[in-house]
Design a protein around this motif. Structure first.
Motif, PDB file in Angstrom:
ATOM      1  N   ARG A  83      10.652   4.930  -4.023  1.00 60.02           N
ATOM      2  CA  ARG A  83      11.231   4.843  -2.679  1.00 60.02           C
ATOM      3  C   ARG A  83      12.590   4.145  -2.712  1.00 60.02           C
ATOM      4  O   ARG A  83      13.514   4.506  -1.987  1.00 60.02           O
ATOM      5  CB  ARG A  83      10.274   4.083  -1.731  1.00 60.02           C
ATOM      6  CG  ARG A  83       8.883   4.672  -1.614  1.00 60.02           C
ATOM      7  CD  ARG A  83       8.868   6.048  -0.978  1.00 60.02           C
ATOM      8  NE  ARG A  83       9.229   6.017   0.420  1.00 60.02           N
ATOM      9  CZ  ARG A  83       8.362   5.888   1.423  1.00 60.02           C
ATOM     10  NH1 ARG A  83       7.068   5.752   1.154  1.00 60.02           N
ATOM     11  NH2 ARG A  83       8.764   5.914   2.674  1.00 60.02           N
ATOM     12  N   THR A 101       0.845  -1.193   0.000  1.00 62.40           N
ATOM     13  CA  THR A 101       0.000   0.000   0.000  1.00 62.40           C
ATOM     14  C   THR A 101       0.881   1.244   0.000  1.00 62.40           C
ATOM     15  O   THR A 101       2.079   1.173   0.305  1.00 62.40           O
ATOM     16  CB  THR A 101      -0.906  -0.009   1.235  1.00 62.40           C
ATOM     17  OG1 THR A 101      -0.087  -0.180   2.416  1.00 62.40           O
ATOM     18  CG2 THR A 101      -1.907  -1.148   1.166  1.00 62.40           C
ATOM     19  N   GLY A 115      11.007   5.382   5.316  1.00 63.21           N
ATOM     20  CA  GLY A 115      10.195   4.235   4.915  1.00 63.21           C
ATOM     21  C   GLY A 115      10.452   3.021   5.781  1.00 63.21           C
ATOM     22  O   GLY A 115      11.481   2.915   6.449  1.00 63.21           O
ATOM     23  N   ASP A 147       1.310   3.540   2.055  1.00 68.99           N
ATOM     24  CA  ASP A 147       1.952   3.863   3.327  1.00 68.99           C
ATOM     25  C   ASP A 147       3.040   2.868   3.706  1.00 68.99           C
ATOM     26  O   ASP A 147       3.687   3.032   4.744  1.00 68.99           O
ATOM     27  CB  ASP A 147       0.902   3.938   4.437  1.00 68.99           C
ATOM     28  CG  ASP A 147       0.136   2.633   4.601  1.00 68.99           C
ATOM     29  OD1 ASP A 147      -0.184   2.008   3.579  1.00 68.99           O
ATOM     30  OD2 ASP A 147      -0.137   2.242   5.746  1.00 68.99           O
ATOM     31  N   ARG A 148       3.253   1.846   2.895  1.00 65.12           N
ATOM     32  CA  ARG A 148       4.313   0.867   3.138  1.00 65.12           C
ATOM     33  C   ARG A 148       5.354   1.004   2.040  1.00 65.12           C
ATOM     34  O   ARG A 148       5.060   0.794   0.867  1.00 65.12           O
ATOM     35  CB  ARG A 148       3.750  -0.555   3.147  1.00 65.12           C
ATOM     36  CG  ARG A 148       2.750  -0.807   4.268  1.00 65.12           C
ATOM     37  CD  ARG A 148       2.106  -2.172   4.137  1.00 65.12           C
ATOM     38  NE  ARG A 148       1.118  -2.385   5.199  1.00 65.12           N
ATOM     39  CZ  ARG A 148       0.010  -3.077   5.075  1.00 65.12           C
ATOM     40  NH1 ARG A 148      -0.270  -3.673   3.902  1.00 65.12           N
ATOM     41  NH2 ARG A 148      -0.832  -3.206   6.080  1.00 65.12           N
TER      42      ARG A 148
END
Length: 302
Positions: free
Chosen positions: A196, A143, A223, A145-146
């Protein structure tokens, strides 16, 4: 229609006939339940001298793709014979990058990440096979947020070395609830958002422990990596006892120095948790590997 491109940039065996049984996959989540638009997944595989394994892996990816595989990027780490793949009709392109000299898994994966065009990087080993629900689980678990997710490794071989390694894995897994943040990253069973990964500067280019080094780099950029037990692969766990001991020694030499007393405590802690009654051979091997690692950490730095 698939395409295969090779850019300058195995005497491998079939999967073992004594493969250990792998649990049947859990029912796959409905792809429509995943958040947001469909992902474009770039599957990244670093390989050297294993063309047969690559053929099996590509077959597995095709069979289990849920429509999110955007491309497969293979990095041939200076194989003795340059890697090629057939022109089979696949629903995604297969790209081959080749290192002029052997650079290792970390550098090879970083190269693939820079060249990848998907918004998710999914890392698999060449001797791994994703279970049938692998892409469904990835799609729902990663997701926004991960930053990254990592999962469980299961063996398809059953040698003493493979069983010993699997026991070490299971001890680790038992410590972590589903979707908990973790400080480990299985480089052969994981996924991370491309932006990321690049912002964190990818895997550190070290001989060993580069996978876990990525966790630290992601943390430095805000992260985290999350454990998803349902994200499962079958993997050839055994590369032989000699390689296992070399890796244990090398990891110890690269780790921070410890006192002899601390090294002895780690050895004793390892001895206490081994499956002496269920699998004494695997338990003894694990203790030997811990002895090599503990000794390597206790010796002065060179």
């Amino acid at each position: 229609m698939s395409s295969t491109t090779q850019q300058p940039a195995d005497p491998a065996s079939e999967p073992p006939s004594d493969a250990a049984s792998v649990p049947a996959p859990e029912p796959a989540p409905d792809p429509a339940s995943g958040p947001g638009r469909p992902r474009r997944v770039s599957v990244v595989v670093a390989t050297r001298n294993r063309p047969t394994d690559i053929r099996h892996l590509l077959t597995s990816i095709v069979a289990h793709d849920n429509g999110t595989v955007h491309e497969v990027v293979l990095v041939d780490d200076a194989s003795d014979a340059p890697l090629t793949v057939d022109d089979a009709d696949r629903p995604f392109p297969v790209r081959i990058l080749r290192n002029a000299r052997c650079l290792g898994a970390a550098a090879s994966r970083n190269l693939a990440a820079r060249e990848a065009t998907g918004d998710v990087l999914a890392f698999l080993d060449d001797d791994a096979r994703p279970l049938p629900d692998w892409f469904h689980v990835l799609d729902s678990a990663l997701t926004p947020d991960r930053a990254a997710v990592t999962g469980r490794v299961l063996p398809f071989d059953s040698s003493i070395v493979a069983r010993a390694r699997q026991y070490r894995y299971e001890v680790r897994y038992d410590k972590h609830p589903e979707y908990s943040p973790v400080t480990f990253f299985a480089g052969g069973n994981s996924a991370v958002w491309t932006d990321r990964f690049l912002a964190a500067d990818g895997f550190p280019d070290v001989v060993t422990a580069s996978d876990n080094g990525l966790v630290e780099r992601l943390a430095d950029s805000g992260g985290q990596v999350f454990f998803v037990p349902a994200l499962r692969i079958a993997h050839r766990n055994s590369k032989g006892a000699g390689i296992a001991f070399r890796e244990a020694w090398r990891a110890g030499r690269l780790a921070p120095r410890s006192t002899p007393a601390a090294a002895l405590r780690r050895f004793a802690d390892t001895a206490r948790i081994q499956p002496w009654s269920d699998d004494p051979a695997a338990a003894g091997l694990n203790l030997g590997l811990q002895a090599a690692n503990s000794l390597a950490t206790a010796l002065p730095a060179v």
